[in-house]
Design a protein around this motif. Structure first.
Motif, short mmCIF file in Angstrom:
data_model
loop_
_atom_site.label_atom_id
_atom_site.label_comp_id
_atom_site.label_asym_id
_atom_site.label_seq_id
_atom_site.Cartn_x
_atom_site.Cartn_y
_atom_site.Cartn_z
N ILE A 1 30.14 43.45 59.02
CA ILE A 1 29.60 42.14 59.39
C ILE A 1 28.08 42.23 59.56
N GLU A 2 27.63 43.29 60.25
CA GLU A 2 26.19 43.45 60.49
C GLU A 2 25.43 43.50 59.17
N ILE A 3 26.03 44.21 58.18
CA ILE A 3 25.34 44.35 56.89
C ILE A 3 25.20 43.01 56.19
N VAL A 4 26.26 42.20 56.22
CA VAL A 4 26.19 40.88 55.56
C VAL A 4 25.11 40.03 56.22
N PHE A 5 25.04 40.05 57.57
CA PHE A 5 24.04 39.24 58.24
C PHE A 5 22.63 39.75 57.95
N LYS A 6 22.51 41.08 57.73
CA LYS A 6 21.21 41.65 57.39
C LYS A 6 20.71 41.15 56.04
N ILE A 7 21.63 40.95 55.07
CA ILE A 7 21.16 40.56 53.74
C ILE A 7 21.13 39.04 53.56
N LEU A 8 21.68 38.27 54.50
CA LEU A 8 21.69 36.81 54.36
C LEU A 8 20.28 36.22 54.16
N PRO A 9 19.27 36.61 54.96
CA PRO A 9 17.93 36.05 54.73
C PRO A 9 17.41 36.33 53.33
N THR A 10 17.65 37.56 52.81
CA THR A 10 17.23 37.90 51.45
C THR A 10 17.91 36.96 50.45
N LEU A 11 19.20 36.75 50.65
CA LEU A 11 19.95 35.88 49.73
C LEU A 11 19.39 34.46 49.75
N VAL A 12 19.16 33.92 50.94
CA VAL A 12 18.64 32.55 51.04
C VAL A 12 17.31 32.45 50.31
N GLY A 13 16.42 33.42 50.57
CA GLY A 13 15.10 33.40 49.93
C GLY A 13 15.18 33.46 48.42
N ILE B 1 18.27 36.17 33.11
CA ILE B 1 18.73 35.92 34.48
C ILE B 1 19.51 37.11 35.04
N ARG B 2 20.18 37.85 34.14
CA ARG B 2 21.08 38.91 34.59
C ARG B 2 20.48 39.84 35.65
N PRO B 3 19.23 40.34 35.45
CA PRO B 3 18.68 41.25 36.46
C PRO B 3 18.34 40.56 37.77
N ILE B 4 18.19 39.21 37.74
CA ILE B 4 17.71 38.50 38.93
C ILE B 4 18.83 38.03 39.83
N SER B 5 19.88 37.44 39.23
CA SER B 5 20.89 36.80 40.07
C SER B 5 22.30 36.98 39.53
N GLY B 6 23.18 37.52 40.34
CA GLY B 6 24.57 37.73 39.94
C GLY B 6 25.33 36.43 39.76
N SER B 7 25.17 35.51 40.73
CA SER B 7 25.95 34.28 40.66
C SER B 7 25.43 33.36 39.55
N THR C 1 22.77 43.18 38.87
CA THR C 1 21.66 42.32 39.29
C THR C 1 20.55 43.21 39.86
N THR C 2 19.80 43.83 38.94
CA THR C 2 18.84 44.88 39.27
C THR C 2 17.86 44.49 40.37
N ILE C 3 17.18 43.35 40.19
CA ILE C 3 16.10 42.99 41.12
C ILE C 3 16.66 42.72 42.51
N TYR C 4 17.82 42.05 42.55
CA TYR C 4 18.47 41.78 43.84
C TYR C 4 18.85 43.10 44.52
N VAL D 1 24.58 30.71 51.62
CA VAL D 1 25.45 30.85 52.79
C VAL D 1 26.90 31.00 52.34
N LYS D 2 27.32 30.16 51.37
CA LYS D 2 28.70 30.26 50.87
C LYS D 2 28.96 31.64 50.29
N PHE D 3 27.99 32.16 49.53
CA PHE D 3 28.11 33.47 48.92
C PHE D 3 28.26 34.55 50.00
#
Lengths: 192, 176
Positions: free
Chosen positions: B42-54, B94-100, B132-135, A38-40
């Motif tokens: 804004i719409e785009i960020v909300f669209k990818i939020l569920p993917t990010l959480v998962g 980790i590099r291909p999986i997660s940027g942060s 972050t390829t996979i993401y 969420v923060k990200f």
């Protein structure tokens, strides 16, 4: 892909954690991960908002026509069956430009717009088209001229010379991008 | 190097300047157009939020269960044959999986070994030259509800591997 990988990641992690006694850490990570996501997203929100707005202005002016002209020969090589006047073609061009300029947060919305346009022409709605594959590949290639994130990281850790990694970054990026494009071209030709 | 520094600082403001100058010159209602685009953002960020959480959730499990360290310990003897510093392995995985997560690992490598050490520079080059390829693939395919991604993961991972090998070779040439 994620329908398979995602549950595997989680299930093997839980099994391993129980066997190795790390279940407490795993439990704690649930809250941390969701919080981080969420923060990200919130960090992403401001920049995405700003750059989507600015790029909308760019798309409505002559800038896009000029850049289209510059990138036309490259686009023709990468997307041979895409009409240059197609809306997707313009979005892809802007996506590439944003990537090159290191505007990752601007590149993603443009790329997503482009793939939505490409989906309209896609005959098999649940399968990636050739053009979609090339678009995704270009976005996984990190085509930026200036690796801003790494530079600011090196700077914050008080490097004697933060920018000395730029040239090697260019070499590695170009090698990776060329390898990706070549293998994609070959596999498309083979009809895979 | 001073020039490159300068270029990285001015590139964003200059780009904003060029966009706005053209908009004003062509007498467009720049603020109205800006707002229209910003809403889409804004719409785009909300669209990818569920993917990010998962994804963040799954990666947190992989890291905190200890299974990631376990896999790294298995792989490291094999990779040592190719003269790849052991410290780089978690980053490469980790590099291909997660940027942060990869940014966190890269920061850790630079703090532990020194930002100007060979390993520190190599970590910087890998971070700068890969994505972050996979993401990226997940976000793009889920945006248009694609189920069959064909060979794109394979091609992108080959590109990542080529990028990392190139990074190791070029760092060995320049920094050793």
């Amino acid at each position: 892909m994620l329908n398979v990988l995602w549950p595997i990641f989680i299930i093997i992690s839980i099994i391993y954690a129980i066997l190795s006694g790390n279940i407490e850490n795993v439990n704690k990570s649930i809250f941390d991960s969701v919080d981080n996501a969420v923060k990200f997203s919130i960090n992403l929100l401001g920049m995405t908002c700003l750059w989507s707005g600015l790029m909308e202005i760019a798309v409505n002016t002559n800038i896009i026509r000029f850049l289209n002209k510059v990138l036309k020969p490259i686009m023709k090589k990468l997307f041979p069956d895409l009409e240059p006047e197609n809306k997707a073609s313009k979005d892809i061009t802007m996506n590439i430009i944003a990537n090159i300029l290191g505007l990752g947060n601007a590149a993603t919305p443009l790329g997503l717009k482009a793939i939505e346009e490409l989906q309209k022409e896609n005959n098999h709605k649940e399968t990636l088209s050739d053009n979609m594959i090339m678009l995704i590949l270009l976005n996984t290639a990190s085509l930026q001229i200036i690796p801003t994130t790494v530079l600011s990281l090196r700077n914050s850790l008080q490097s004697d010379n933060p920018t000395e990694i730029i040239f090697p970054v260019w070499v590695a990026t170009i090698c990776a991008a060329l390898a990706g494009i070549t293998i994609t071209k070959i596999l498309i030709k083979k009809g895979m | 190097m001073k020039i490159i520094n300068y270029v990285s600082i001015v590139s964003m403001p200059i780009l904003i300047f060029i966009i706005l100058m053209n908009g004003v010159k062509e007498r467009k209602n720049v603020f109205d157009i800006f707002l229209k685009g910003a809403v889409e953002g804004i719409e785009i960020v909300f669209k990818i939020l569920p993917t990010l959480v998962g994804l963040f959730f799954a990666i947190g499990f992989l890291r905190n269960s200890g299974i990631l360290d376990f896999i790294i310990n298995i792989i490291s003897p094999i990779i040592n044959i190719f003269h790849v510093p052991k410290e780089i392995i978690p980053l490469a995985l980790i590099r291909p999986i997660s940027g942060s997560a990869s940014l966190a690992i890269a920061t850790d490598i630079m703090q532990q070994n020194g930002v100007d050490s060979f390993v520190g520079k190599l970590a910087s080059v890998i971070m700068g030259s890969t994505e972050t390829t996979i993401y990226t693939i997940a976000v793009y395919s889920s945006c248009v509800k694609i189920k069959n991604i064909r060979f794109v993961l394979f091609a992108a991972l080959i590109a990542d591997i080529v990028g990392m090998i190139s990074a190791i070779i070029i760092c060995n040439i320049i920094f050793v």
